[in-house]
Motif scaffolding. Sequence first.
Motif, PDB file in Angstrom:
ATOM      1  N   ARG A 111      -0.075  -4.721  10.179  1.00  0.00           N
ATOM      2  CA  ARG A 111      -0.913  -5.840  10.625  1.00  0.00           C
ATOM      3  C   ARG A 111      -2.303  -5.757   9.976  1.00  0.00           C
ATOM      4  N   ILE A 112      -2.698  -4.554   9.607  1.00  0.00           N
ATOM      5  CA  ILE A 112      -4.026  -4.346   9.029  1.00  0.00           C
ATOM      6  C   ILE A 112      -4.042  -4.652   7.539  1.00  0.00           C
ATOM      7  N   THR A 113      -2.988  -4.238   6.828  1.00  0.00           N
ATOM      8  CA  THR A 113      -3.009  -4.352   5.372  1.00  0.00           C
ATOM      9  C   THR A 113      -1.602  -4.416   4.787  1.00  0.00           C
ATOM     10  N   LYS A 114      -1.527  -4.995   3.607  1.00  0.00           N
ATOM     11  CA  LYS A 114      -0.294  -4.954   2.819  1.00  0.00           C
ATOM     12  C   LYS A 114      -0.430  -3.960   1.664  1.00  0.00           C
ATOM     13  N   LYS A 115      -1.633  -3.413   1.515  1.00  0.00           N
ATOM     14  CA  LYS A 115      -1.901  -2.473   0.419  1.00  0.00           C
ATOM     15  C   LYS A 115      -1.557  -1.058   0.880  1.00  0.00           C
ATOM     16  N   ILE A 116      -0.258  -0.780   0.959  1.00  0.00           N
ATOM     17  CA  ILE A 116       0.217   0.508   1.454  1.00  0.00           C
ATOM     18  C   ILE A 116       0.985   1.220   0.345  1.00  0.00           C
ATOM     19  N   ILE A 117       0.573   2.431   0.046  1.00  0.00           N
ATOM     20  CA  ILE A 117       1.272   3.282  -0.916  1.00  0.00           C
ATOM     21  C   ILE A 117       1.808   4.471  -0.133  1.00  0.00           C
ATOM     22  N   MET A 118       3.118   4.563  -0.021  1.00  0.00           N
ATOM     23  CA  MET A 118       3.740   5.626   0.772  1.00  0.00           C
ATOM     24  C   MET A 118       4.742   6.364  -0.096  1.00  0.00           C
ATOM     25  N   LYS A 119       4.409   7.591  -0.447  1.00  0.00           N
ATOM     26  CA  LYS A 119       5.255   8.402  -1.317  1.00  0.00           C
ATOM     27  C   LYS A 119       5.284   9.848  -0.819  1.00  0.00           C
ATOM     28  N   PRO A 120       6.379  10.572  -1.073  1.00  0.00           N
ATOM     29  CA  PRO A 120       6.449  11.996  -0.691  1.00  0.00           C
ATOM     30  C   PRO A 120       5.662  12.850  -1.684  1.00  0.00           C
ATOM     31  N   ILE A 121       4.354  12.756  -1.607  1.00  0.00           N
ATOM     32  CA  ILE A 121       3.482  13.334  -2.638  1.00  0.00           C
ATOM     33  C   ILE A 121       3.640  14.841  -2.756  1.00  0.00           C
ATOM     34  N   SER A 122       3.643  15.532  -1.626  1.00  0.00           N
ATOM     35  CA  SER A 122       3.776  16.998  -1.671  1.00  0.00           C
ATOM     36  C   SER A 122       5.138  17.413  -2.219  1.00  0.00           C
ATOM     37  N   LYS A 123       6.175  16.699  -1.820  1.00  0.00           N
ATOM     38  CA  LYS A 123       7.528  16.998  -2.308  1.00  0.00           C
ATOM     39  C   LYS A 123       7.628  16.751  -3.814  1.00  0.00           C
ATOM     40  N   LEU A 124       7.077  15.639  -4.269  1.00  0.00           N
ATOM     41  CA  LEU A 124       7.108  15.323  -5.698  1.00  0.00           C
ATOM     42  C   LEU A 124       6.303  16.338  -6.505  1.00  0.00           C
ATOM     43  N   THR A 125       5.188  16.796  -5.930  1.00  0.00           N
ATOM     44  CA  THR A 125       4.368  17.808  -6.605  1.00  0.00           C
ATOM     45  C   THR A 125       5.131  19.114  -6.734  1.00  0.00           C
ATOM     46  N   GLN A 126       5.813  19.507  -5.659  1.00  0.00           N
ATOM     47  CA  GLN A 126       6.626  20.733  -5.677  1.00  0.00           C
ATOM     48  C   GLN A 126       7.693  20.638  -6.769  1.00  0.00           C
ATOM     49  N   GLU A 127       8.346  19.495  -6.863  1.00  0.00           N
ATOM     50  CA  GLU A 127       9.401  19.311  -7.865  1.00  0.00           C
ATOM     51  C   GLU A 127       8.839  19.325  -9.283  1.00  0.00           C
ATOM     52  N   ARG A 128       7.664  18.749  -9.463  1.00  0.00           N
ATOM     53  CA  ARG A 128       7.077  18.617 -10.803  1.00  0.00           C
ATOM     54  C   ARG A 128       6.464  19.927 -11.292  1.00  0.00           C
ATOM     55  N   PHE A 129       5.792  20.655 -10.402  1.00  0.00           N
ATOM     56  CA  PHE A 129       5.025  21.828 -10.826  1.00  0.00           C
ATOM     57  C   PHE A 129       5.558  23.167 -10.284  1.00  0.00           C
ATOM     58  N   GLY A 130       6.579  23.105  -9.447  1.00  0.00           N
ATOM     59  CA  GLY A 130       7.119  24.340  -8.883  1.00  0.00           C
ATOM     60  C   GLY A 130       6.277  24.889  -7.752  1.00  0.00           C
ATOM     61  N   THR A 131       5.262  24.161  -7.345  1.00  0.00           N
ATOM     62  CA  THR A 131       4.397  24.528  -6.225  1.00  0.00           C
ATOM     63  C   THR A 131       3.760  23.260  -5.681  1.00  0.00           C
ATOM     64  N   ALA A 132       3.535  23.237  -4.377  1.00  0.00           N
ATOM     65  CA  ALA A 132       2.889  22.082  -3.757  1.00  0.00           C
ATOM     66  C   ALA A 132       1.374  22.218  -3.728  1.00  0.00           C
ATOM     67  N   LEU A 133       0.854  23.331  -4.214  1.00  0.00           N
ATOM     68  CA  LEU A 133      -0.589  23.592  -4.122  1.00  0.00           C
ATOM     69  C   LEU A 133      -1.461  22.497  -4.740  1.00  0.00           C
ATOM     70  N   PRO A 134      -1.100  21.961  -5.910  1.00  0.00           N
ATOM     71  CA  PRO A 134      -1.970  20.907  -6.466  1.00  0.00           C
ATOM     72  C   PRO A 134      -1.722  19.514  -5.901  1.00  0.00           C
ATOM     73  N   SER A 135      -1.072  19.430  -4.740  1.00  0.00           N
ATOM     74  CA  SER A 135      -0.813  18.114  -4.130  1.00  0.00           C
ATOM     75  C   SER A 135      -2.098  17.342  -3.896  1.00  0.00           C
ATOM     76  N   ASN A 136      -3.177  18.073  -3.564  1.00  0.00           N
ATOM     77  CA  ASN A 136      -4.432  17.369  -3.312  1.00  0.00           C
ATOM     78  C   ASN A 136      -5.000  16.750  -4.590  1.00  0.00           C
ATOM     79  N   MET A 137      -4.791  17.407  -5.734  1.00  0.00           N
ATOM     80  CA  MET A 137      -5.252  16.822  -6.993  1.00  0.00           C
ATOM     81  C   MET A 137      -4.364  15.640  -7.408  1.00  0.00           C
ATOM     82  N   VAL A 138      -3.081  15.732  -7.084  1.00  0.00           N
ATOM     83  CA  VAL A 138      -2.205  14.575  -7.286  1.00  0.00           C
ATOM     84  C   VAL A 138      -2.731  13.407  -6.450  1.00  0.00           C
ATOM     85  N   GLY A 139      -3.149  13.717  -5.225  1.00  0.00           N
ATOM     86  CA  GLY A 139      -3.712  12.699  -4.347  1.00  0.00           C
ATOM     87  C   GLY A 139      -4.952  12.048  -4.930  1.00  0.00           C
TER      88      GLY A 139
END
Length: 200
Positions: A111-139
């Motif tokens: 109701r507030i917005t249509k500009k919603i980006i929803m992705k499994p960021i930590s999971k994708l980071t783990q898959e891409r880099f072998g660690t979820a630690l840089p998830s915040n930089m992905v963010g």
Amino acid sequence: MPLHPPHSVRISGIGGQGNVLMGIILADALVSMGLWVVQTQSYGAQVRGGLSYCDVLFCKEPIDYPKANNFNVIYSMHQIAVNAHINLLKPNGILIIDSSYVSNLPKEAFRITKKIIMKPISKLTQERFGTALPSNMVGLGIISKASNIIKPEALKKAMKKHIKEKYHKLNEEAIDFGISLVEKSYTLKEESREFIRGFE
């Protein structure tokens, strides 16, 4: 004449997810672009696992009050954070969700917005880099591309001031990876000079 209200970003999650570091780097990068910036942070009683968030306000003019009651951009990294902060998003604001730790997006979000980006960021980071630690930089990369508020090179330069040199390459790649995850960019609407509610 009242000061121009600043734009505002809230980065929220739980202790240990790196959201405060995200805010510090974002604020540093915005300063390097010649903007006036205020960065604040809040921690829950728990060192890890409790709600924590970091706010970044920025403007081309001096900021007369260091807090915001609502936000142009909210980046939430955990269900606890989404539940606590969803109602603070400005109408038509940008909502970015790490669905790795968010299973339920409250109905009011739509109701507030249509500009919603929803992705499994930590999971994708783990898959891409072998660690979820840089998830915040992905963010940060996602925020950069989704909102157009900060140049990627400014983010990378600021990151290098706050992270050990041996991790610079990993985190630069993480920022670029975040940018690659966003299909659509938005522009933050300029606030009217007369509209200062929330910054008074």
